[in-house]
Design an enzyme around this catalytic site. Structure first.
Site, short mmCIF file in Angstrom:
data_model
loop_
_atom_site.label_atom_id
_atom_site.label_comp_id
_atom_site.label_asym_id
_atom_site.label_seq_id
_atom_site.Cartn_x
_atom_site.Cartn_y
_atom_site.Cartn_z
N ASN A 7 0.88 -1.17 0.00
CA ASN A 7 0.00 0.00 0.00
C ASN A 7 0.92 1.22 0.00
OD1 ASN A 7 -1.77 2.06 0.51
ND2 ASN A 7 -2.77 1.08 2.26
N ARG A 94 -2.69 -2.02 -3.41
CA ARG A 94 -3.91 -1.26 -3.17
C ARG A 94 -3.90 -0.05 -4.11
NH1 ARG A 94 -5.34 3.22 1.16
NH2 ARG A 94 -7.57 3.24 0.80
N HIS A 183 -13.25 2.59 0.46
CA HIS A 183 -13.18 1.51 1.46
C HIS A 183 -13.76 0.20 0.92
CE1 HIS A 183 -13.57 4.84 4.74
NE2 HIS A 183 -12.30 4.56 4.55
N ASN A 212 -10.55 6.31 10.61
CA ASN A 212 -10.38 7.76 10.50
C ASN A 212 -11.33 8.29 9.43
OD1 ASN A 212 -8.35 8.42 12.45
ND2 ASN A 212 -6.97 7.17 11.22
N GLY A 213 -11.38 7.55 8.32
CA GLY A 213 -12.43 7.79 7.33
C GLY A 213 -13.58 6.84 7.64
N ARG A 242 -13.29 15.03 8.44
CA ARG A 242 -14.25 15.35 7.36
C ARG A 242 -15.66 15.27 7.90
NH1 ARG A 242 -12.33 10.62 3.75
NH2 ARG A 242 -10.37 10.51 4.86
N GLU A 385 -7.98 -5.48 5.33
CA GLU A 385 -7.89 -5.10 3.92
C GLU A 385 -6.70 -5.78 3.24
OE1 GLU A 385 -8.66 -1.18 5.63
OE2 GLU A 385 -9.38 -0.61 3.64
P1 ADP Z 1 -7.71 4.04 9.42
O1 ADP Z 1 -8.90 4.61 8.74
O2 ADP Z 1 -6.55 4.99 9.49
O3 ADP Z 1 -7.35 2.63 9.00
P2 ADP Z 1 -8.54 2.82 11.93
O4 ADP Z 1 -9.45 1.81 11.36
O5 ADP Z 1 -7.30 2.36 12.60
O6 ADP Z 1 -8.19 3.97 10.91
O7 ADP Z 1 -9.40 3.67 12.98
C1 ADP Z 1 -8.88 4.79 13.62
C2 ADP Z 1 -9.91 5.34 14.57
O8 ADP Z 1 -10.29 4.30 15.48
C3 ADP Z 1 -9.44 6.52 15.40
O9 ADP Z 1 -10.44 7.51 15.43
C4 ADP Z 1 -9.30 5.91 16.78
O10 ADP Z 1 -9.56 6.84 17.78
C5 ADP Z 1 -10.38 4.86 16.77
N1 ADP Z 1 -10.16 3.87 17.82
C6 ADP Z 1 -9.13 3.02 17.98
N2 ADP Z 1 -9.25 2.31 19.13
C7 ADP Z 1 -10.39 2.75 19.72
C8 ADP Z 1 -11.08 2.45 20.94
N3 ADP Z 1 -10.61 1.54 21.78
N4 ADP Z 1 -12.24 3.10 21.20
C9 ADP Z 1 -12.71 4.02 20.36
N5 ADP Z 1 -12.11 4.37 19.21
C10 ADP Z 1 -10.97 3.74 18.89
#
Ligand code: ADP
Length: 398
Positions: A7, A94, A183, A212-213, A242, A385
């Site tokens: 990726n 990816r 996604h 995050n997204g 966003r 993924e």
């Molecule tokens: P990405 O889109 O970068 O792959 P992720 O799937 O890792 O992101 O998700 C990131 C988000 O997940 C962040 O907002 C983070 O705060 C949230 N997150 C991770 N662990 C927890 C948790 N234990 N409780 C609530 N939110 C969480």
């Protein structure tokens, strides 16, 4: 068969090597800050027992050097991954945007590269580094088949009534302005896992990816029929930075009022909105912590975030004409019992009801959090993924 999954971002390369027997991960790693003096190489050997985490800081000039480092890690005798490069039979990449051209995973040739390049106009931040990853992986692993797995491909089954915008036709005809969704690899992965888990391919599903997204998909019999993201990842749900759906008139209004340039509006929508816009913080863990302390803005942000999810659950139940399961996945979806509960609260009339004791439990793997007698199964499924890219790659090169 051993496969490498790549990726490539603008200044980073994530990589994993899979042994496809048993879906075994042999190594996973990340090279960051490419082009800086303090580039970072991190990797974990998954089968070597203790002391398997390595971190090195050294300058890495470009993506080619990064891929050469990856090859070095794989070939290092101590790591016991491969003895010669030829053992890597394929590299799965990816690629963010496949436009309308790519409805499936594709074996990469010059024509495919050219098309990925042309589609850069739809994903200017992502397709160029993805393509760069492909070019350098072809140089470093010339014996391997190169395969492109597109984030948009899963959503290509949407009907026109779902993906077309009601704006003048010429924008679609001349520039491909329509909803594509993102996604897709994650939505596809959890869709397939759900079918396996519930032992049925004939399911009406809503998949909810909250990282995050964030995005949701309505899926009928394994095929996507609608999704919340659009031409760009700005549409739909509230995300870290966003804001998702917004009256387009707001942009005209703000543009006029503050005399904003297009790039200033871009920055507000991509970097300063969502949880960040409402609370100053973009990480869901921090927002949840603030809410626990009684912060009013954090509570409102969570209300807006979960209300939007609920609104789409209702909307997707309507277009699917019923519902068998809802799946929560990604960082927030897998970890936040609060977000899952608040998003599904009050939906008993649709057959959706979460069992708090199951929802609060922390556990690995797939789990059911709905009440036993419920019509609609609510599931938490960890997304993967990279594994999905490896599976797609495996299946096309076989
Ligand atoms: P990405 O889109 O970068 O792959 P992720 O799937 O890792 O992101 O998700 C990131 C988000 O997940 C962040 O907002 C983070 O705060 C949230 N997150 C991770 N662990 C927890 C948790 N234990 N409780 C609530 N939110 C969480």
């Amino acid at each position: 068969m051993k496969l490498l999954v790549i990726n490539a971002g603008s200044s980073s390369v994530k990589f994993q090597v899979f042994e496809m027997i048993n879906d075994l991960v042999l190594v996973s790693g990340l090279i960051e800050k490419i082009g800086e003096e303090t580039s970072e190489i991190k990797f974990e050997l998954e089968n070597s027992g203790k002391n398997n985490s390595v971190r090195v800081v050294e300058p890495i000039k470009n993506h080619k050097e990064a891929l050469q480092k990856v090859a070095g890690i794989l070939l290092d005798k101590e790591n016991q991954i491969i003895e010669k490069k030829e053992e890597i039979k394929a590299v799965g990449h990816r690629v963010v945007h496949g436009g309308e051209k790519f409805k499936e995973t594709a074996i990469i040739n010059d024509e495919v590269k050219e098309m990925i390049n042309e589609l850069s106009s739809l994903a200017p931040l992502h397709n160029p580094p993805n393509l760069q990853g492909i070019v350098v992986a072809t140089e470093v692993f010339p014996q391997a088949k190169q395969v492109a797995v597109f984030d948009t491909a899963f959503h290509q089954t949407m009907p026109a009534k779902a993906y077309r915008y009601a704006i003048p036709n010429k924008f679609y005809e001349e520039f491909g302005v329509r909803a594509y969704g993102m996604h897709g690899t994650s939505h596809r992965y959890v869709t397939k896992e759900t079918a396996k888990f519930l032992k049925s391919d004939k399911l009406k599903l809503i998949t909810i990816h909250l990282g995050n997204g964030c995005s949701m998909a309505a899926v009928r019999d394994g095929k996507c029929v609608d999704t919340t993201m659009g031409l760009t990842p700005l549409a739909g749900l509230v995300m870290g930075t966003r804001g998702g759906d917004i009256d387009p008139g707001v942009l005209i209004h703000l543009g006029k009022k503050y005399n904003l340039s297009v790039s200033e509006i871009d920055k507000i929508l991509n970097k300063e909105s969502g949880l960040k816009g409402l609370t100053g913080l973009n990480d869901m863990r921090d927002v949840l912590e603030l809410k626990e302390k009684g912060d009013v803005k954090a509570k409102l942000a969570l209300d807006v975030y979960t209300y939007r999810i609920k609104k789409y659950i209702g909307s997707y139940a309507a277009i699917l004409g019923g519902l068998d399961a809802i799946v929560f996945t990604a960082g927030v979806g897998e970890n936040s019992a609060y977000v899952r509960e608040a998003s599904c609260e009050g939906l008993e009339f649709l057959g959706i009801s979460i069992d708090p004791s199951k929802n609060d439990k922390r556990a690995k793997g797939i789990r059911v959090i709905s009440e036993d007698e419920n019509r609609v199964k609510v599931l938490v499924i960890p997304t993967n993924e990279e594994l999905e890219i490896a599976r797609q790659t495996f299946s096309i090169v076989q």
